[in-house]
Every structure is written in C-alpha cells, then in structure tokens.
Enzyme design. Structure first.
Site, PDB file in Angstrom:
ATOM      1  N   ARG A 185      11.931 -40.298  -4.004  1.00 14.73           N
ATOM      2  CA  ARG A 185      11.262 -39.893  -2.766  1.00 14.73           C
ATOM      3  C   ARG A 185       9.841 -39.391  -3.013  1.00 14.73           C
ATOM      4  NH1 ARG A 185      15.270 -35.774  -3.146  1.00 14.73           N
ATOM      5  NH2 ARG A 185      14.480 -33.729  -3.683  1.00 14.73           N
ATOM      6  N   ARG A 231       3.618 -32.137  -1.567  1.00 14.85           N
ATOM      7  CA  ARG A 231       5.066 -32.287  -1.596  1.00 14.85           C
ATOM      8  C   ARG A 231       5.417 -33.639  -0.968  1.00 14.85           C
ATOM      9  NH1 ARG A 231       9.795 -29.169   1.856  1.00 14.85           N
ATOM     10  NH2 ARG A 231      11.523 -29.838   0.530  1.00 14.85           N
ATOM     11  N   HIS A 232       6.566 -34.161  -1.349  1.00 14.23           N
ATOM     12  CA  HIS A 232       7.055 -35.376  -0.684  1.00 14.23           C
ATOM     13  C   HIS A 232       7.287 -35.093   0.806  1.00 14.23           C
ATOM     14  CE1 HIS A 232      10.993 -33.557  -0.436  1.00 14.23           C
ATOM     15  NE2 HIS A 232      10.863 -33.203  -1.705  1.00 14.23           N
ATOM     16  N   THR A 289      19.984 -33.041   0.593  1.00 16.91           N
ATOM     17  CA  THR A 289      20.416 -33.444  -0.748  1.00 16.91           C
ATOM     18  C   THR A 289      21.892 -33.858  -0.677  1.00 16.91           C
ATOM     19  OG1 THR A 289      20.969 -31.155  -1.233  1.00 16.91           O
ATOM     20  CG2 THR A 289      18.790 -31.918  -1.923  1.00 16.91           C
TER      21      THR A 289
END
Ligand SMILES: *[C@@H]1O[C@H](CO)[C@@H](O)[C@H](O)[C@H]1NC(C)=O
Ligand SMILES: *[C@@H]1O[C@H](CO)[C@@H](O)[C@H](O)[C@H]1NC(C)=O
Ligand SMILES: *[C@@H]1O[C@H](CO)[C@@H](O)[C@H](O)[C@H]1NC(C)=O
Ligand SMILES: *[C@@H]1O[C@H](CO)[C@@H](O)[C@H](O)[C@H]1NC(C)=O
Ligand SMILES: *[C@@H]1O[C@H](CO)[C@@H](O)[C@H](O)[C@H]1NC(C)=O
Ligand SMILES: *[C@@H]1O[C@H](CO)[C@@H](O)[C@H](O)[C@H]1NC(C)=O
Ligand SMILES: *[C@@H]1O[C@H](CO)[C@@H](O)[C@H](O)[C@H]1NC(C)=O
Ligand SMILES: *[C@@H]1O[C@H](CO)[C@@H](O)[C@H](O)[C@H]1NC(C)=O
Ligand SMILES: *[C@@H]1O[C@H](CO)[C@@H](O)[C@H](O)[C@H]1NC(C)=O
Length: 466
Positions: free
Chosen positions: A162, A78-79, A85
């Site tokens: 990202r 995962r990033h 957000t």
C-alpha cells in the site's frame, strides 16, 4: 530481493487522472486537492490516524513568504486510506456477526445495521485512498511549481504494497499536473519516475520502517501505548458501551466491540470512493469523537513519540538522512541507516532540490519526534483529554492521518544570507521554537541543524540492544 529500483514501466496515464483533479472534479466528493477531506469536519477531523488528510488550521500562513524562493523540499508522506489491517478486519466482522446473531430489533439510528453486511477487505489502499495520493502529487506540484516544472523528485518508498502504490499514485498526480502546466513545456520524458523501494523484511535497515530496535519490538516498551489506551478506555467507553447495549438488546457488546463500532465509522467512510460519511458515525456525539481521537493520539504518543523511551529513537535514521540532504553532506551513519544505500548517489543522491519519501504513521511519528517536533513538556494524560491545540499542535489526526504529508522546506530570502528552514505538517506551519523560529516559523539552516543533537548523537540507539 532486498532492494528494487523499480521503474514501473507498466503503467500508463489513464483517463481517470489525465485531467488534473484541481481543475474541478465531476465526482461529488468530500475530498479536494488543496484542503483534503472536508465533510462533517466536527467529526471527521477527530478520527486520529484514521482521519483522511485535511488541512490543519495554521496560525502562520503556509504560503511562501514574500521575497523568498523555495530552494529545497522534502515531502514525507503516509500512504492513503486503507482497509483495516487483517487482524482488525476479522475482529470487526466478528462483532457484526455477533450483533446479527443476537439482536432482533434495530430501530432509530441503528436501523441500518439490520442490513449492514461486513465487506471491508484487509491492508490495501481503498480507491478513495489512492485518489488521496493522486491529489497529494498534484498539490505538491502546484505548491512547488517553480521547482517542479524543471525537476522530478527523488522518490523512495517503504516496501509494503500500500505504501509503494501510494508513491505510484503520487507520481501520477504530479505528472498529470506537470502535463497540464502550460509553462512546463508539456514534456515529461522522465515519467514513469523511478521509485527506490526499501523492503520491510526483518533485518533490513530501512529508515522508512521500524523493526530494528530489538528492545522496542520485543521488550516492555512496546506495551506502553496499549496500557495508556486501556486506562483512557476505562474512562470514556463505559457510557458509550451502556448506550449501545441498551439500544441493541441482546448484543452484549464488550469494551473492545464498542471501540470496533467506532472504528467502523472511519473505515466505512474511506471504503466509499467519494468518502461519503458512514451511518456508523451518527451513533456517537461530537464529544465522543474527541475522546476517540484522543484514544488514537495516546497510541501514537506512547508508542512512537515522547511517551515512549524508545519512540523518538526509531526516527533517528531518517532524521540523519534529512540533515544530509539539507546540508548537502554525507549521511551520519548509525541507527537504521544502510551505509550501502546511503553512500552512493544512485540510491542516495545529494544536491537534489526535491525529495519524496513514503512511509507509515508509526514511523512518521518517530521521525517527527527524533526531529524534536511537538516536544511539549508534560506527558499526555491517560485520564483527561488534551486537545491538539493544548498539546503544541500534537494529535494523531493533525500529524499522521491517512495521506498525511510533511514538507521540510529550505528557502532563500532577500533579507537573509543564510538559507531558512520551515516545517509544514498537513499545511500547518510549525513554530520551530526549538531553533528560535521567527514569526513565520523559520530558522536558519544552521540553527535548525544545531537543534538536532538528539539525531546527530544517534538518540539512545544503543538502548535498543541492552
Ligand atoms: C422494536 O423496538 C421498538 C422500539 O423500542 C418497539 O416499538 C417495537 O415493538 C419492537 N419490535 C419488535 C418486533 O420487537
Ligand atoms: C465475515 O464473517 C462471516 C462469518 O464467519 C464470513 O462468512 C464472511 O466471509 C466474513 N466476511 C468478510 C468480509 O471477511
Ligand atoms: C493508483 O495506482 C495504481 C497502480 O498504478 C493504479 O492501478 C490505480 O488506478 C491508481 N489509482 C488512481 C485513483 O488513480
Ligand atoms: C543495505 O542495502 C543493500 C542494497 O543496496 C542490501 O543488499 C543490504 O542487504 C542492506 N543491508 C541491510 C543491513 O539492510
Ligand atoms: C500513561 O500510561 C503509560 C502506560 O502505563 C505510562 O507510562 C504513563 O506514565 C502514563 N501517563 C501519565 C501522564 O500518567
Ligand atoms: C456478556 O458478555 C460477557 C463477556 O464479555 C459474558 O461474560 C456475559 O455472560 C455475557 N452476558 C450475556 C447476558 O450474554
Ligand atoms: C544496519 O544497522 C545496524 C545497526 O542497527 C548497523 O550495525 C549496520 O552496520 C547497518 N548496516 C549497514 C549496511 O549500514
Ligand atoms: C555519482 O558518483 C559517481 C562515482 O562516484 C560519479 O562519477 C558521478 O558523477 C556521480 N553522479 C552524480 C549525478 O553526482
Ligand atoms: C525533548 O525535550 C526534552 C526536554 O527539554 C529534551 O530532554 C529532549 O532531548 C527533547 N527531545 C528531542 C528529540 O529533541
């Protein structure tokens, strides 16, 4: 642009990461290469997908078993930690504005709120999140040094900024570790390594990002998670909400505001370059953090895992790519795979020993589920907390925290003719009971692949379009 094979010739190794972070950092930080985030663990390891990566306790040792050699490793990552957000950042800010407009007196643990200014951005990796991925690349190099000394992983990233940046930071950590390794020859002419970027635009078959399963995206299945969370919220939030409103006269915080105040603990923590625990965290008890972590777990479980009829289905494309890589055979096409990409060796080489893919929490959850990992029998309760240890090791923070990483390994061992497979998620070795995993969590390659019927038969993909 639908696809970019990007070489990123633009970036150089700067002083900040030329010294490998595993040699001891001079920054006082809660994060480290080997075990990730280790600050106030009784709280910070219960933030669901907003926990920074940490080593999950493993009943099976995660080192390479004696008389075995790793022959293959796929990392699915995962990033790193990010800002909220865009929609969440607007709503958190509104909650803070509302508190400042209505509360006149901030006392005790709430005193910091008097001067708290909302400064979080939206969607991008934080500096702390970038460093998590540099550390992950370093760890991957160290862990798989025997392969990594001579090889470069084949890298792919889903297209969001990202995620791509996370892949870049990973390569920076890997490269720095390679240069620092006395046995590697101190040369790495392949750097900067190419990263295959697969766009997230509508209509693109992207095995690292969902979006193609129409009935999930548009239909009622997409709402199950929110319904499950609303039920759980009505159980655990009222006492917390009442306490906050009593302590902040005039605030009149709603249920959503109350959850937002909890969210501000992890998000302000990862906004600090060193991961310093935010003052928001102290407003809640350990038991409340367990409840909050479970709230996030329900989101993943009923959104993209076994709690959703079309959850695991969305991970089928990647599962089939993994089978292809592990067995060295062409990809079984279907679901979200792109035959144009997967049929040529420039964009889908077989026979490599190291692969690295970068994605999101929801997609990783679907992929784990398509692979039959954490497939418990009882659906998670919406009214009673089920801790990870009671749920086959399943929780959002144990599986998809910021900078989460799963290692899919093959190893050749003296006592076995056939290669063995092992799956390690955030340093916890999964028992792989679905393919008769041995006491070290290993299945033979053929037994592992045999257990993947769901993926091989395209896991209800047709039901995305009824
Ligand atoms: C603020 O709250 C404290 C504790 O409840 C109280 O002692 C103090 O008088 C209050 N100050 C003001 C200005 O209302
Ligand atoms: C938060 O909201 C206030 C009031 O609308 C606005 O002035 C400020 O720019 C916002 N801050 C952020 C970081 O979005
Ligand atoms: C992460 O990568 C970006 C893009 O190459 C770079 O600007 C940034 O400095 C890196 N972060 C760290 C912590 O090295
Ligand atoms: C598949 O990938 C190719 C790039 O090689 C791209 O041109 C094409 O649009 C993609 N198709 C789909 C459906 O994603
Ligand atoms: C939890 O809520 C979801 C959404 O309403 C529902 O589909 C599911 O069956 C519930 N789980 C249990 C165990 O009742
Ligand atoms: C508190 O907020 C609710 C809406 O969430 C509103 O209906 C109610 O009137 C508010 N109470 C006060 C005292 O402002
Ligand atoms: C993309 O996926 C769809 C199924 O969703 C499939 O029909 C189509 O053939 C795929 N395209 C490519 C280029 O593989
Ligand atoms: C890739 O495929 C081409 C054409 O099929 C072939 O000539 C080439 O040797 C392959 N390269 C590798 C590295 O397998
Ligand atoms: C999960 O377990 C259930 C019950 O044994 C089974 O029907 C289902 O196919 C499994 N799912 C996957 C993806 O293996």
């Amino acid at each position: 642009m639908l696809i970019g094979l990007t070489a990123f010739a633009g970036f150089a190794v700067s002083g900040a990461f030329a010294r490998p972070s595993n040699r001891g950092s001079t920054l006082a930080t809660c994060d480290n290469v080997a075990h990730g985030y280790q600050c106030d663990n009784a709280v910070s390891h219960f933030w669901g997908q907003y926990s920074p990566y940490f080593s999950v306790a493993s009943e099976i040792a995660d080192k390479v078993p004696q008389q075995c050699e790793i022959t293959f490793v796929q990392i699915l990552s995962r990033h790193g930690a990010r800002d909220p957000t865009a929609s969440k950042t607007a709503s958190y800010n509104a909650t803070i504005q509302k508190i400042h407009a209505n509360v006149k007196n901030f006392t005790g643990a709430y005193a910091f709120l008097a001067d708290y200014e909302y400064t979080l951005g939206a969607d991008q990796l934080t500096t702390f999140g970038q460093q998590e991925l540099v550390n992950s690349g370093t760890k991957y190099y160290n862990r798989y040094e025997q392969l990594a000394r001579h090889l470069t992983p084949f890298l792919r990233s889903s297209g969001e900024a990202r995620v791509v940046e996370s892949a870049q930071n990973f390569t920076q950590g890997f490269h720095a570790a390679k240069l620092a390794d006395k046995s590697s020859g101190k040369l790495d002419s392949a750097y900067p390594y190419p990263i295959l970027v697969i766009p997230e635009e509508d209509g693109v078959n992207n095995t690292l990002n969902h979006g193609l399963c129409t009935d999930f995206e548009n239909g009622p299945d997409g709402d199950i998670a929110a319904d499950a969370q609303a039920t759980w919220t009505s159980v655990f939030i009222p006492p917390i909400q009442a306490r906050l409103n009593a302590a902040l006269p005039g605030a009149n915080l709603s249920v959503t505001d109350t959850v937002s105040i909890m969210d501000l603990c992890p998000f302000n923590t990862v906004a600090s370059p060193s991961g310093t625990i935010s003052a928001f965290c102290a407003l809640f008890t350990e038991a409340e953090w367990h409840q909050y972590g479970y709230y996030e777990t329900l989101n993943k479980y009923y959104g993209y895992s076994y709690g959703n009829a079309l959850g695991p289905t969305q991970g089928v494309g990647f599962a089939n790519e993994l089978i292809a890589r592990m067995t060295n055979e062409p990809v079984h096409e279907g679901a979200s795979t792109n035959s144009t990409l997967d049929s040529i060796n420039v964009t889908f080489p077989l026979g490599r020993h190291m692969y690295a893919d970068f994605s999101h929490d929801n997609d990783m959850t679907a992929i784990f589920s398509a692979l039959g990992l954490y497939n418990g029998t009882d659906p998670l309760s919406n009214t009673t907390i089920v801790e990870a240890a009671q749920a086959n090791g399943y929780s959002a923070s144990w599986t998809v925290p910021f900078a989460a990483r799963a290692y899919f390994e093959k190893m050749q061992c003296h006592a076995h003719r056939e290669e063995l497979v092992r799956v390690v998620v955030n340093d916890r070795v999964l028992p792989l009971t679905q393919c008769n995993g041995d006491s070290l969590g290993r299945c033979t390659l053929s037994a592992f692949v045999d257990s993947l019927d769901f993926a091989k038969t395209d896991g209800h993909w047709d039901q995305c379009f009824v």
